[in-house]
Design an enzyme around this catalytic site. Structure first.
Site, PDB file in Angstrom:
ATOM      1  CE  LYS A 133      65.614   6.526  18.118  1.00 11.47           C
ATOM      2  NZ  LYS A 133      66.541   5.479  17.487  1.00 11.47           N
ATOM      3  CB  ALA A 176      66.944   4.069  -0.720  1.00  9.92           C
ATOM      4  CB  ALA A 177      64.108   4.105   4.169  1.00  2.32           C
ATOM      5  N   GLY A 178      66.139   6.502   3.651  1.00  2.00           N
ATOM      6  CA  GLY A 178      66.471   7.685   3.977  1.00  2.00           C
ATOM      7  C   GLY A 178      66.715   9.021   2.379  1.00  2.00           C
ATOM      8  CG  ASP A 179      69.004   7.772  -0.669  1.00  2.00           C
ATOM      9  OD1 ASP A 179      69.753   9.116  -0.012  1.00  2.00           O
ATOM     10  OD2 ASP A 179      70.022   6.932  -0.305  1.00  2.00           O
TER      11      ASP A 179
END
Ligand code: RIB
Length: 329
Positions: free
Chosen positions: A229, A254-257
């Site tokens: 989102k 690891a997209a958040g990282d």
């Protein structure tokens, strides 16, 4: 001169098993592939920030084993300064078992290993690095006391403190003075719920209420990452929603990282907060299309290309809107 980023956190070797779907409790499923990929939330964020052009020094701990060698080698390739990373003589390098299903979603179990040696006394030895840094970025895969110490010390020295509360503790395990030391607290929806002492927070209204609770405790900004989102920034001035670029996910590991690394680099370059979030959204939209943790982090030029494309769309720039689009849980 580039502003300096001090990244303190975990380094793990990820054992990644791909499968059609996750096993249920008590069930056996067939795996499709196994790979060893450098990871760890701290190292991934350091890798992303350095690869995207930041002046990054990492503090953390690995074992004196081959996994540790491989993690340091990978991080070095990103351009991060790794010379101050501790090597434990008798504790093995941290590991993570990662299951990835065919939708690209994952389940992760972390074995802390040498990450447990990233303690207060080690951080105290590195005080000069705190003093030299402009931004101090933390997550919660090292001993909690070390995270609390680092946040306090960094704030005492007037640095910008970013805490990614992953994995999220319950609020009773956090010292009351921690909140006011955090300039940016960056939970996802699940972590935000945990920090608020709730099982889940469902939809925008509850997320905004949860964030408001943390602001009331003294946090400067709550930046909630919402996966595909986008991201939601809530502070005392109001709230702003930053939609993600739509992509087909191959692996969300690891997209958040990647988001965190890109965000701090952009801030360190003096970009507006809103532009830094939009840049981070674009960087992580590339990471989710690739497999693995550090192996998924894009180069600066790849993100710049998207920035150029997005410059004329609502994906980029300061988007101040009174409320975020409704979503289902
Ligand atoms: O955020 C992804 C990371 O979480 C993985 O690389 C794994 O090591 C765990 O720390």
């Amino acid at each position: 001169m580039k502003k300096k980023i001090l990244l303190i956190g975990s380094l793990n070797m990820d054992l990644v098993i791909e499968m059609k779907r996750m096993p249920l409790v008590g069930e056996t499923v067939a795996g499709e592939s196994l790979a060893y990929i450098p990871g760890g939330k701290g190292a991934n964020q350091a890798y992303a920030a350095a690869r995207l052009g930041g002046a990054v020094t990492m503090l953390g701990c690995v074992g004196s084993d081959q996994m540790g060698d491989a993690l340091l080698e990978s991080l070095k390739e990103s351009g991060a300064e790794i010379s101050q990373i501790r090597r434990s003589a008798d504790t093995p390098t941290g590991m993570a078992m990662i299951y990835v299903n065919q939708e690209g979603n994952n389940s992760i179990v972390v074995l802390s290993g040498a990450n447990a040696c990233c303690d207060i006394s080690y951080l105290q030895e590195k005080d000069t690095l705190f003093a030299e840094a402009d931004y101090v970025m933390l997550q919660m895969e090292i001993p909690r006391e070390a995270v609390f110490y680092a946040a306090r010390r960094a704030k005492e020295l007037g640095k910008t403190v970013i805490l990614n509360p992953a994995p999220a503790p319950s609020p009773k395990d956090l010292p009351a003075d921690l909140w006011a030391q955090i300039d940016y607290l960056t939970p996802n929806e699940t972590e935000l719920a945990a920090l608020c002492g709730e099982e889940s927070l469902c939809g925008q209204e509850q997320v905004l209420k949860g964030a408001a609770k943390l602001l009331a405790k003294g946090v400067g900004n709550v930046l909630v990452t919402l996966g595909e989102k986008g991201a939601l920034l809530i502070n005392r001035q109001g709230e702003a929603f930053f939609p993600a670029r739509a992509v087909a996910a191959a692996d969300t590991t690891a997209a958040g990282d990647c988001f965190h690394g890109a965000f701090v680099v952009s801030l360190a370059e003096g970009k507006e907060r809103a532009d830094a979030i939009a840049f981070a959204n674009l960087a992580s939209s590339i990471a989710v299309t690739r497999k693995g943790a550090q192996s998924s982090i894009p180069a600066r030029e790849e993100v710049q290309e998207l920035v150029r494309e997005a410059a004329c769309t609502p994906l980029f720039g300061s988007i101040k809107i009174p409320s975020v689009p409704e979503w289902k849980c």
